[in-house]
Design a protein around this motif. Structure first.
Motif, mmCIF file in Angstrom:
data_model
loop_
_atom_site.group_PDB
_atom_site.id
_atom_site.type_symbol
_atom_site.label_atom_id
_atom_site.label_comp_id
_atom_site.label_asym_id
_atom_site.label_seq_id
_atom_site.Cartn_x
_atom_site.Cartn_y
_atom_site.Cartn_z
ATOM 1 N N ARG A 37 0.810 -1.219 0.000
ATOM 2 C CA ARG A 37 0.000 0.000 0.000
ATOM 3 C C ARG A 37 0.844 1.270 0.000
ATOM 4 O O ARG A 37 0.294 2.369 -0.007
ATOM 5 C CB ARG A 37 -0.914 0.022 1.232
ATOM 6 C CG ARG A 37 -2.060 -0.979 1.207
ATOM 7 C CD ARG A 37 -3.084 -0.663 0.132
ATOM 8 N NE ARG A 37 -3.606 0.699 0.184
ATOM 9 C CZ ARG A 37 -4.573 1.106 0.994
ATOM 10 N NH1 ARG A 37 -5.138 0.248 1.850
ATOM 11 N NH2 ARG A 37 -5.009 2.357 0.971
ATOM 12 N N THR A 38 2.169 1.159 0.013
ATOM 13 C CA THR A 38 3.015 2.323 0.244
ATOM 14 C C THR A 38 4.090 2.463 -0.826
ATOM 15 O O THR A 38 4.866 1.537 -1.072
ATOM 16 C CB THR A 38 3.699 2.239 1.620
ATOM 17 O OG1 THR A 38 2.714 2.001 2.630
ATOM 18 C CG2 THR A 38 4.448 3.517 1.937
ATOM 19 N N LEU A 39 4.137 3.647 -1.452
ATOM 20 C CA LEU A 39 5.196 3.996 -2.396
ATOM 21 C C LEU A 39 6.080 5.050 -1.751
ATOM 22 O O LEU A 39 5.592 6.087 -1.293
ATOM 23 C CB LEU A 39 4.590 4.559 -3.689
ATOM 24 C CG LEU A 39 5.584 5.133 -4.711
ATOM 25 C CD1 LEU A 39 6.477 4.033 -5.270
ATOM 26 C CD2 LEU A 39 4.849 5.857 -5.831
ATOM 27 N N THR A 40 7.387 4.785 -1.695
ATOM 28 C CA THR A 40 8.328 5.794 -1.216
ATOM 29 C C THR A 40 9.027 6.415 -2.417
ATOM 30 O O THR A 40 9.358 5.737 -3.392
ATOM 31 C CB THR A 40 9.366 5.204 -0.256
ATOM 32 O OG1 THR A 40 10.178 4.236 -0.944
ATOM 33 C CG2 THR A 40 8.684 4.527 0.926
ATOM 34 N N VAL A 41 9.230 7.719 -2.343
ATOM 35 C CA VAL A 41 9.833 8.486 -3.428
ATOM 36 C C VAL A 41 11.003 9.269 -2.844
ATOM 37 O O VAL A 41 10.801 10.138 -1.991
ATOM 38 C CB VAL A 41 8.818 9.462 -4.059
ATOM 39 C CG1 VAL A 41 9.429 10.161 -5.272
ATOM 40 C CG2 VAL A 41 7.528 8.736 -4.439
ATOM 41 N N ALA A 42 12.223 8.979 -3.282
ATOM 42 C CA ALA A 42 13.412 9.650 -2.766
ATOM 43 C C ALA A 42 13.659 10.942 -3.535
ATOM 44 O O ALA A 42 14.749 11.204 -4.046
ATOM 45 C CB ALA A 42 14.622 8.729 -2.840
ATOM 46 N N LEU A 59 3.629 19.822 -1.483
ATOM 47 C CA LEU A 59 4.118 18.495 -1.131
ATOM 48 C C LEU A 59 5.088 18.522 0.046
ATOM 49 O O LEU A 59 5.640 17.490 0.419
ATOM 50 C CB LEU A 59 4.770 17.835 -2.351
ATOM 51 C CG LEU A 59 3.794 17.558 -3.504
ATOM 52 C CD1 LEU A 59 4.480 16.793 -4.625
ATOM 53 C CD2 LEU A 59 2.564 16.801 -3.028
ATOM 54 N N ALA A 60 5.266 19.703 0.653
ATOM 55 C CA ALA A 60 5.998 19.781 1.916
ATOM 56 C C ALA A 60 5.108 19.371 3.080
ATOM 57 O O ALA A 60 5.574 19.249 4.216
ATOM 58 C CB ALA A 60 6.537 21.194 2.132
ATOM 59 N N GLY A 61 3.827 19.161 2.804
ATOM 60 C CA GLY A 61 2.885 18.688 3.807
ATOM 61 C C GLY A 61 1.991 17.623 3.209
ATOM 62 O O GLY A 61 2.201 17.180 2.075
ATOM 63 N N PRO A 62 0.974 17.171 3.935
ATOM 64 C CA PRO A 62 0.060 16.157 3.394
ATOM 65 C C PRO A 62 -0.675 16.683 2.172
ATOM 66 O O PRO A 62 -1.058 17.844 2.112
ATOM 67 C CB PRO A 62 -0.908 15.903 4.565
ATOM 68 C CG PRO A 62 -0.180 16.379 5.776
ATOM 69 C CD PRO A 62 0.652 17.527 5.324
ATOM 70 N N ALA A 63 -0.870 15.814 1.184
ATOM 71 C CA ALA A 63 -1.545 16.226 -0.053
ATOM 72 C C ALA A 63 -2.122 15.019 -0.762
ATOM 73 O O ALA A 63 -1.545 13.928 -0.719
ATOM 74 C CB ALA A 63 -0.575 16.955 -0.980
ATOM 75 N N ARG A 78 13.121 13.282 5.019
ATOM 76 C CA ARG A 78 14.470 13.158 4.455
ATOM 77 C C ARG A 78 14.535 13.741 3.041
ATOM 78 O O ARG A 78 15.422 13.376 2.268
ATOM 79 C CB ARG A 78 14.899 11.688 4.432
ATOM 80 C CG ARG A 78 14.893 11.011 5.791
ATOM 81 C CD ARG A 78 15.424 9.588 5.715
ATOM 82 N NE ARG A 78 14.630 8.771 4.809
ATOM 83 C CZ ARG A 78 13.514 8.139 5.156
ATOM 84 N NH1 ARG A 78 13.045 8.260 6.394
ATOM 85 N NH2 ARG A 78 12.850 7.400 4.297
ATOM 86 N N GLY A 79 13.583 14.592 2.708
ATOM 87 C CA GLY A 79 13.583 15.194 1.384
ATOM 88 C C GLY A 79 12.804 14.416 0.358
ATOM 89 O O GLY A 79 12.876 14.725 -0.839
ATOM 90 N N GLY A 80 12.067 13.408 0.798
ATOM 91 C CA GLY A 80 11.277 12.590 -0.128
ATOM 92 C C GLY A 80 9.815 12.555 0.277
ATOM 93 O O GLY A 80 9.334 13.368 1.076
ATOM 94 N N LEU A 81 9.093 11.593 -0.292
ATOM 95 C CA LEU A 81 7.661 11.456 -0.072
ATOM 96 C C LEU A 81 7.318 10.019 0.283
ATOM 97 O O LEU A 81 8.003 9.079 -0.143
ATOM 98 C CB LEU A 81 6.883 11.846 -1.332
ATOM 99 C CG LEU A 81 7.083 13.252 -1.894
ATOM 100 C CD1 LEU A 81 6.404 13.351 -3.258
ATOM 101 C CD2 LEU A 81 6.534 14.297 -0.937
ATOM 102 N N VAL A 82 6.236 9.860 1.026
ATOM 103 C CA VAL A 82 5.618 8.563 1.270
ATOM 104 C C VAL A 82 4.167 8.674 0.811
ATOM 105 O O VAL A 82 3.422 9.530 1.310
ATOM 106 C CB VAL A 82 5.684 8.161 2.753
ATOM 107 C CG1 VAL A 82 4.984 6.823 2.958
ATOM 108 C CG2 VAL A 82 7.126 8.090 3.230
ATOM 109 N N ILE A 83 3.786 7.829 -0.137
ATOM 110 C CA ILE A 83 2.443 7.894 -0.709
ATOM 111 C C ILE A 83 1.683 6.623 -0.341
ATOM 112 O O ILE A 83 2.137 5.511 -0.640
ATOM 113 C CB ILE A 83 2.491 8.046 -2.236
ATOM 114 C CG1 ILE A 83 3.271 9.320 -2.610
ATOM 115 C CG2 ILE A 83 1.085 8.101 -2.822
ATOM 116 C CD1 ILE A 83 3.498 9.474 -4.104
ATOM 117 N N THR A 84 0.540 6.790 0.307
ATOM 118 C CA THR A 84 -0.338 5.665 0.618
ATOM 119 C C THR A 84 -1.337 5.512 -0.516
ATOM 120 O O THR A 84 -2.077 6.454 -0.841
ATOM 121 C CB THR A 84 -1.073 5.901 1.939
ATOM 122 O OG1 THR A 84 -0.117 6.077 2.992
ATOM 123 C CG2 THR A 84 -1.964 4.714 2.280
ATOM 124 N N ALA A 85 -1.374 4.357 -1.125
ATOM 125 C CA ALA A 85 -2.155 4.137 -2.337
ATOM 126 C C ALA A 85 -3.635 3.970 -2.047
ATOM 127 O O ALA A 85 -4.027 3.278 -1.113
ATOM 128 C CB ALA A 85 -1.638 2.906 -3.074
#
Length: 305
Positions: free
Chosen positions: A78-83, A96-100, A126-133
């Protein structure tokens, strides 16, 4: 969205207008909320991710993130991490510096493959994103131009070259010669979708400094973009400059013309979409990649002269 369909009322309305309800129901079986193992491998190998979201003023934008293979990873089903994360002058840097709510497209032009993952993004610290699908699905290879990435080590952070409420002459030329763009739209619940559009150069028409038009070709009959536009006219376009690593970002309001005469002069068009431009941002170094010359998709309709 109901419990027995992945589609919201706008999408169902668009499917009905097009006479594609049965085909849409068939295609909808491929829409899930988890990342299959084959999709996880696909994501790990990608070099670019298109992200659509709304800025603080509610305008929709589409932008691109890039990295070495592995910058995208399915941490679990369920989770995509984006570095990577938008920075500098990118219009989605703040959002995208906050929830979106985000819509994403992972594209493999070299193999003509793509997949979409929509959901909710948070910064990872850490400068990336965590996206819950929320929605995960693949699209067919139609209209993808074959090209391969080339690293550009001298690239800096994305920076603003020009912007304003309308397209400059140079920006109109970039749009009019594009063979690919991406469009972000939003559904009635605020969820965002990002979609790929491709064709031979000239398929994206410039009708003036504040108006763009493109044909809607035969696809998977889901009508997720047009379904969103049935209920919410906001749209954001990303037009990559594959040769330089730059990008043209456009936001505005779009409407679909479903009338039979709308596609006249646009071979392959089943309907057309008109975008009224409200803001434009041209970025240099939008990505540290350039791409090889395209091999156009055999599915592309020939553009009228």
């Amino acid at each position: 969205m109901t419990t027995d369909t992945p589609y919201h009322p706008g999408e169902r309305a668009a499917q009905a207008r097009a006479g594609r309800l049965d085909r849409a129901d068939h295609s909808g079986r491929a829409v899930g909320s988890t990342v299959p193992a084959v999709a996880a491998r696909f994501l790990t190998e990608r070099r670019m991710l298109v992200v659509g979201a709304a800025d603080a003023d509610g305008r929709l934008w589409a932008t691109q993130l890039s990295g070495a293979p592995g910058f995208l990873r399915a941490a679990d089903e369920r989770t995509l991490t984006v570095a990577a994360r938008p920075s500098g002058d990118d219009p989605l840097a703040g959002a995208l510096a906050g929830p979106a709510e985000v819509g994403t497209v992972a594209l493999d032009p070299a193999a003509r493959r793509r997949m979409r993952l929509n959901g909710r993004s948070v910064p990872d610290g850490r400068g990336g994103l965590v996206i819950t699908a929320d929605q995960v699905y693949a699209n067919c290879p139609k209209y993808i131009q074959r090209r391969s990435p080339v690293d550009r080590p001298e690239a800096g952070a994305p920076r603003r070259v020009a912007g304003g409420p309308a397209l400059s002459t140079v920006q109109q030329l970039l749009a009019a010669t594009a063979d690919t763009f991406f469009v972000a739209t939003a559904g009635p619940d605020g969820r965002v979708d990002a979609s790929h559009r491709g064709g031979n150069p000239g398929f994206l028409r410039v009708l003036g400094p504040d108006r763009l038009r493109w044909p809607d070709y035969a696809g998977n009959s889901m009508f997720m973009t047009l379904g969103n536009l049935e209920l919410d006219p906001r749209a954001g376009l990303l037009i990559p400059d594959w040769e330089t690593g730059g990008a043209l970002l456009v936001t505005g309001e779009a409407r679909t013309d479903w009338s039979d005469p709308a596609g006249a002069g646009l071979p392959g068009a089943e309907r057309v979409i008109d975008l009224t431009v409200t803001d434009v941002l041209e970025l240099a170094d939008a990505t540290p990649l350039t791409w090889t010359d395209p091999e156009y998709s055999p599915a592309n309709p020939r553009c009228a002269g």
